[in-house]
Design a protein around this motif. Structure first.
Motif, PDB file in Angstrom:
ATOM      1  N   ALA A 313       0.824  -1.211   0.000  1.00 16.96           N
ATOM      2  CA  ALA A 313       0.000   0.000   0.000  1.00 16.96           C
ATOM      3  C   ALA A 313       0.858   1.261   0.000  1.00 16.96           C
ATOM      4  O   ALA A 313       0.506   2.266  -0.619  1.00 16.96           O
ATOM      5  CB  ALA A 313      -0.942  -0.011   1.202  1.00 16.96           C
ATOM      6  N   ALA A 314       2.001   1.204   0.658  1.00 14.34           N
ATOM      7  CA  ALA A 314       2.870   2.386   0.714  1.00 14.34           C
ATOM      8  C   ALA A 314       3.534   2.675  -0.625  1.00 14.34           C
ATOM      9  O   ALA A 314       3.866   3.829  -0.929  1.00 14.34           O
ATOM     10  CB  ALA A 314       3.926   2.197   1.798  1.00 14.34           C
ATOM     11  N   ASP A 315       3.730   1.628  -1.456  1.00 15.34           N
ATOM     12  CA  ASP A 315       4.389   1.808  -2.750  1.00 15.34           C
ATOM     13  C   ASP A 315       3.412   2.025  -3.893  1.00 15.34           C
ATOM     14  O   ASP A 315       3.823   2.391  -4.998  1.00 15.34           O
ATOM     15  CB  ASP A 315       5.264   0.588  -3.061  1.00 15.34           C
ATOM     16  CG  ASP A 315       6.437   0.477  -2.100  1.00 15.34           C
ATOM     17  OD1 ASP A 315       6.906   1.522  -1.629  1.00 15.34           O
ATOM     18  OD2 ASP A 315       6.870  -0.658  -1.822  1.00 15.34           O
ATOM     19  N   ALA A 316       2.125   1.763  -3.661  1.00 17.70           N
ATOM     20  CA  ALA A 316       1.151   1.868  -4.743  1.00 17.70           C
ATOM     21  C   ALA A 316       1.097   3.257  -5.365  1.00 17.70           C
ATOM     22  O   ALA A 316       0.961   3.384  -6.592  1.00 17.70           O
ATOM     23  CB  ALA A 316      -0.234   1.453  -4.230  1.00 17.70           C
ATOM     24  N   PRO A 317       1.188   4.363  -4.587  1.00 16.21           N
ATOM     25  CA  PRO A 317       1.135   5.691  -5.239  1.00 16.21           C
ATOM     26  C   PRO A 317       2.283   5.954  -6.201  1.00 16.21           C
ATOM     27  O   PRO A 317       2.205   6.902  -6.995  1.00 16.21           O
ATOM     28  CB  PRO A 317       1.181   6.657  -4.047  1.00 16.21           C
ATOM     29  CG  PRO A 317       0.640   5.878  -2.888  1.00 16.21           C
ATOM     30  CD  PRO A 317       1.125   4.481  -3.117  1.00 16.21           C
ATOM     31  N   LYS A 318       3.338   5.158  -6.182  1.00 15.32           N
ATOM     32  CA  LYS A 318       4.448   5.355  -7.105  1.00 15.32           C
ATOM     33  C   LYS A 318       4.115   4.885  -8.516  1.00 15.32           C
ATOM     34  O   LYS A 318       4.809   5.237  -9.463  1.00 15.32           O
ATOM     35  CB  LYS A 318       5.683   4.608  -6.604  1.00 15.32           C
ATOM     36  CG  LYS A 318       6.154   5.040  -5.222  1.00 15.32           C
ATOM     37  CD  LYS A 318       7.323   4.196  -4.760  1.00 15.32           C
ATOM     38  CE  LYS A 318       7.762   4.556  -3.345  1.00 15.32           C
ATOM     39  NZ  LYS A 318       8.871   3.685  -2.864  1.00 15.32           N
ATOM     40  N   LEU A 319       3.079   4.076  -8.642  1.00 16.21           N
ATOM     41  CA  LEU A 319       2.688   3.531  -9.937  1.00 16.21           C
ATOM     42  C   LEU A 319       1.372   4.165 -10.378  1.00 16.21           C
ATOM     43  O   LEU A 319       0.515   4.492  -9.559  1.00 16.21           O
ATOM     44  CB  LEU A 319       2.541   2.013  -9.847  1.00 16.21           C
ATOM     45  CG  LEU A 319       3.789   1.251  -9.370  1.00 16.21           C
ATOM     46  CD1 LEU A 319       3.478  -0.218  -9.202  1.00 16.21           C
ATOM     47  CD2 LEU A 319       4.949   1.451 -10.350  1.00 16.21           C
ATOM     48  N   HIS A 320       1.199   4.285 -11.687  1.00 19.20           N
ATOM     49  CA  HIS A 320       0.032   4.950 -12.240  1.00 19.20           C
ATOM     50  C   HIS A 320      -0.634   4.042 -13.278  1.00 19.20           C
ATOM     51  O   HIS A 320       0.056   3.415 -14.092  1.00 19.20           O
ATOM     52  CB  HIS A 320       0.419   6.279 -12.883  1.00 19.20           C
ATOM     53  CG  HIS A 320       1.175   7.184 -11.949  1.00 19.20           C
ATOM     54  ND1 HIS A 320       0.559   7.944 -10.982  1.00 19.20           N
ATOM     55  CD2 HIS A 320       2.514   7.423 -11.828  1.00 19.20           C
ATOM     56  CE1 HIS A 320       1.473   8.628 -10.318  1.00 19.20           C
ATOM     57  NE2 HIS A 320       2.663   8.334 -10.801  1.00 19.20           N
ATOM     58  N   PRO A 321      -1.957   3.943 -13.278  1.00 19.81           N
ATOM     59  CA  PRO A 321      -2.651   3.089 -14.242  1.00 19.81           C
ATOM     60  C   PRO A 321      -2.282   3.438 -15.677  1.00 19.81           C
ATOM     61  O   PRO A 321      -2.203   4.607 -16.064  1.00 19.81           O
ATOM     62  CB  PRO A 321      -4.129   3.370 -13.957  1.00 19.81           C
ATOM     63  CG  PRO A 321      -4.152   3.798 -12.524  1.00 19.81           C
ATOM     64  CD  PRO A 321      -2.884   4.549 -12.308  1.00 19.81           C
ATOM     65  N   GLY A 322      -2.017   2.413 -16.471  1.00 21.61           N
ATOM     66  CA  GLY A 322      -1.620   2.578 -17.862  1.00 21.61           C
ATOM     67  C   GLY A 322      -0.129   2.724 -18.063  1.00 21.61           C
ATOM     68  O   GLY A 322       0.341   2.748 -19.205  1.00 21.61           O
ATOM     69  N   GLN A 323       0.623   2.812 -17.002  1.00 19.01           N
ATOM     70  CA  GLN A 323       2.063   3.022 -17.106  1.00 19.01           C
ATOM     71  C   GLN A 323       2.763   1.723 -17.506  1.00 19.01           C
ATOM     72  O   GLN A 323       2.563   0.689 -16.881  1.00 19.01           O
ATOM     73  CB  GLN A 323       2.597   3.525 -15.753  1.00 19.01           C
ATOM     74  CG  GLN A 323       4.072   3.830 -15.725  1.00 19.01           C
ATOM     75  CD  GLN A 323       4.493   4.314 -14.343  1.00 19.01           C
ATOM     76  OE1 GLN A 323       3.812   4.052 -13.355  1.00 19.01           O
ATOM     77  NE2 GLN A 323       5.613   5.002 -14.283  1.00 19.01           N
ATOM     78  N   PRO A 324       3.595   1.728 -18.545  1.00 20.99           N
ATOM     79  CA  PRO A 324       4.349   0.507 -18.907  1.00 20.99           C
ATOM     80  C   PRO A 324       5.443   0.237 -17.881  1.00 20.99           C
ATOM     81  O   PRO A 324       6.105   1.157 -17.415  1.00 20.99           O
ATOM     82  CB  PRO A 324       4.918   0.822 -20.285  1.00 20.99           C
ATOM     83  CG  PRO A 324       4.968   2.318 -20.341  1.00 20.99           C
ATOM     84  CD  PRO A 324       3.860   2.826 -19.498  1.00 20.99           C
ATOM     85  N   VAL A 325       5.629  -1.018 -17.566  1.00 21.86           N
ATOM     86  CA  VAL A 325       6.633  -1.393 -16.553  1.00 21.86           C
ATOM     87  C   VAL A 325       7.382  -2.616 -17.047  1.00 21.86           C
ATOM     88  O   VAL A 325       7.009  -3.278 -18.020  1.00 21.86           O
ATOM     89  CB  VAL A 325       5.969  -1.695 -15.188  1.00 21.86           C
ATOM     90  CG1 VAL A 325       5.333  -0.452 -14.604  1.00 21.86           C
ATOM     91  CG2 VAL A 325       4.951  -2.828 -15.330  1.00 21.86           C
ATOM     92  N   GLU A 326       8.435  -2.916 -16.335  1.00 20.67           N
ATOM     93  CA  GLU A 326       9.252  -4.109 -16.572  1.00 20.67           C
ATOM     94  C   GLU A 326       9.359  -4.857 -15.265  1.00 20.67           C
ATOM     95  O   GLU A 326       9.698  -4.275 -14.223  1.00 20.67           O
ATOM     96  CB  GLU A 326      10.626  -3.696 -17.077  1.00 20.67           C
ATOM     97  CG  GLU A 326      11.442  -4.835 -17.656  1.00 20.67           C
ATOM     98  CD  GLU A 326      12.746  -4.314 -18.272  1.00 20.67           C
ATOM     99  OE1 GLU A 326      13.791  -4.463 -17.603  1.00 20.67           O
ATOM    100  OE2 GLU A 326      12.691  -3.754 -19.378  1.00 20.67           O
ATOM    101  N   VAL A 327       9.044  -6.152 -15.283  1.00 22.68           N
ATOM    102  CA  VAL A 327       8.976  -6.951 -14.068  1.00 22.68           C
ATOM    103  C   VAL A 327      10.037  -8.029 -14.122  1.00 22.68           C
ATOM    104  O   VAL A 327      10.260  -8.668 -15.173  1.00 22.68           O
ATOM    105  CB  VAL A 327       7.578  -7.582 -13.906  1.00 22.68           C
ATOM    106  CG1 VAL A 327       7.482  -8.356 -12.599  1.00 22.68           C
ATOM    107  CG2 VAL A 327       6.497  -6.497 -13.959  1.00 22.68           C
ATOM    108  N   ALA A 328      10.681  -8.243 -13.005  1.00 21.05           N
ATOM    109  CA  ALA A 328      11.703  -9.293 -12.898  1.00 21.05           C
ATOM    110  C   ALA A 328      11.681  -9.859 -11.500  1.00 21.05           C
ATOM    111  O   ALA A 328      11.166  -9.237 -10.567  1.00 21.05           O
ATOM    112  CB  ALA A 328      13.092  -8.731 -13.228  1.00 21.05           C
ATOM    113  N   ARG A 329      12.244 -11.054 -11.389  1.00 17.74           N
ATOM    114  CA  ARG A 329      12.420 -11.629 -10.062  1.00 17.74           C
ATOM    115  C   ARG A 329      13.621 -10.982  -9.376  1.00 17.74           C
ATOM    116  O   ARG A 329      14.627 -10.711 -10.050  1.00 17.74           O
ATOM    117  CB  ARG A 329      12.596 -13.144 -10.163  1.00 17.74           C
ATOM    118  CG  ARG A 329      11.281 -13.865 -10.421  1.00 17.74           C
ATOM    119  CD  ARG A 329      11.470 -15.353 -10.564  1.00 17.74           C
ATOM    120  NE  ARG A 329      12.114 -15.664 -11.838  1.00 17.74           N
ATOM    121  CZ  ARG A 329      12.177 -16.899 -12.352  1.00 17.74           C
ATOM    122  NH1 ARG A 329      11.638 -17.898 -11.681  1.00 17.74           N
ATOM    123  NH2 ARG A 329      12.760 -17.108 -13.511  1.00 17.74           N
ATOM    124  N   PRO A 330      13.513 -10.728  -8.062  1.00 20.39           N
ATOM    125  CA  PRO A 330      14.646 -10.097  -7.383  1.00 20.39           C
ATOM    126  C   PRO A 330      15.857 -11.000  -7.307  1.00 20.39           C
ATOM    127  O   PRO A 330      15.739 -12.223  -7.416  1.00 20.39           O
ATOM    128  CB  PRO A 330      14.077  -9.788  -5.990  1.00 20.39           C
ATOM    129  CG  PRO A 330      12.973 -10.780  -5.803  1.00 20.39           C
ATOM    130  CD  PRO A 330      12.408 -11.023  -7.176  1.00 20.39           C
TER     131      PRO A 330
END
Length: 330
Positions: A313-330
């Protein structure tokens, strides 16, 4: 001439050697780059909450604006509620009337009414005493022949009537002290319950004209403006709670078996100061073709699986709907 040709051949061989070394270095760098964890392309999606009133009305108050972060319980908007407020006042008055009638049935007649019944009883008792005494005198006179038979019978009837009147008024005094009949009291209690239910309904309708945020979140949109007529059920505020932000990305079938719900992933995006950690919440069980929003030459045209991950919940405001992202395993 031969020496010039030889020097040209030497320079060409040196160039070929250098190019071969560069290719080898590039291959080595490529091999080193393969040590980085694979990443998958995706985008941010928001599950919006539409806040509306179940009743129509003019928009009188709009306490928030787009882009504002609000806390849970914060007021959002209010519709005009003149009709609902009047209905509430009417229901409250009807409840007071029903409760007063119920209390009146529980206590019997008022004290002045009981006192009046007692006074009538006292008068009847005095009359009964006089008529009884007169009847005894007439009996004595009739025995010595002083009065006629008809006068004696009239005196006896008067005494009996006065005695019956006394018994009647005694019962009236007893009834005046009693509460209402049980069936009548039960019917009045039902009227009180119905009035209370009507008041509760009126309170509920009035409360739904003023709407607050059920949970904290971002005000994403406010479709109406002050003074607009809002139809019943039309969203006045669209909110995005932090828990409703998720990342959707696609992985090939060679990777989907290694992912599981609850697994941590790391999300990167353009402009993000640092990666955002998220947790896998959903893994599709069916394969699909690469969606056109994902621009990847490696995965285009191949079957992929949809995966969803939710940030804290604390990190959710950093992302915006429709924003392209790249996901990886840590």
């Amino acid at each position: 001439m031969h020496r010039y040709r030889l020097s040209r051949l030497s320079r060409r061989a040196a160039a070929l050697a250098l190019s071969g070394a560069g290719a080898g270095a590039a291959a080595l760098l490529g091999a080193c780059g393969n040590d980085a964890p694979p990443s998958w392309q995706g985008y941010v999606e928001g599950e919006f909450v539409s806040v509306a009133s179940p009743f129509a009305g003019r928009l009188d108050q709009l306490a928030v604006q787009r882009g504002q972060q609000v806390a849970g319980g914060a007021p959002l908007f209010a519709l005009e509620a003149d009709d609902e407020r009047a209905a509430q006042q009417q229901a409250a008055a009807q409840l007071r009337v029903a409760e007063s009638q119920s209390a009146d049935l529980q206590t019997g007649k008022r004290p002045p009414e009981v006192d009046a019944a007692r006074a009538q009883l006292a008068q009847a008792q005095a009359s009964a005493v006089r008529s009884a005494a007169q009847y005894r005198r007439d009996q004595a006179q009739f025995a010595i022949g002083g009065i006629a038979q008809a006068q004696l019978e009239e005196s006896r009837a008067g005494a009996a009537a006065d005695a019956a009147r006394v018994r009647e008024l005694q019962r009236d005094v007893e009834v005046a002290r009693l509460p209402g009949r049980s069936a009548q009291r039960a019917a009045q209690e039902a009227q009180v319950a119905a009035a209370r239910a009507a008041l509760a309904q009126a309170d509920w309708k009035l409360s739904r004209k003023t709407v607050s945020a059920a949970q904290a979140g971002l005000v994403y949109d406010t479709p109406f403006r002050l003074g607009d007529w809002v139809p019943a059920g039309s969203p006045v505020v669209r909110m995005l709670p932090p828990g409703n932000v998720k990342v959707r990305f696609y992985v090939p079938e060679t990777v989907v078996g290694a992912l599981r719900a609850g697994q941590a992933v790391r999300v990167r995006c353009d402009g993000c100061a640092a990666p955002v950690d998220a947790t896998v919440s959903y893994i599709s069980s069916q394969a699909e073709f690469t969606p056109p929003v994902i621009y990847s030459n490696e995965t285009r045209g191949k079957l992929v699986f949809l995966v969803e991950a939710r940030p804290a919940a604390a990190d959710a405001p950093k992302l915006h709907p429709g924003q392209p992202v790249e996901v990886a395993r840590p």
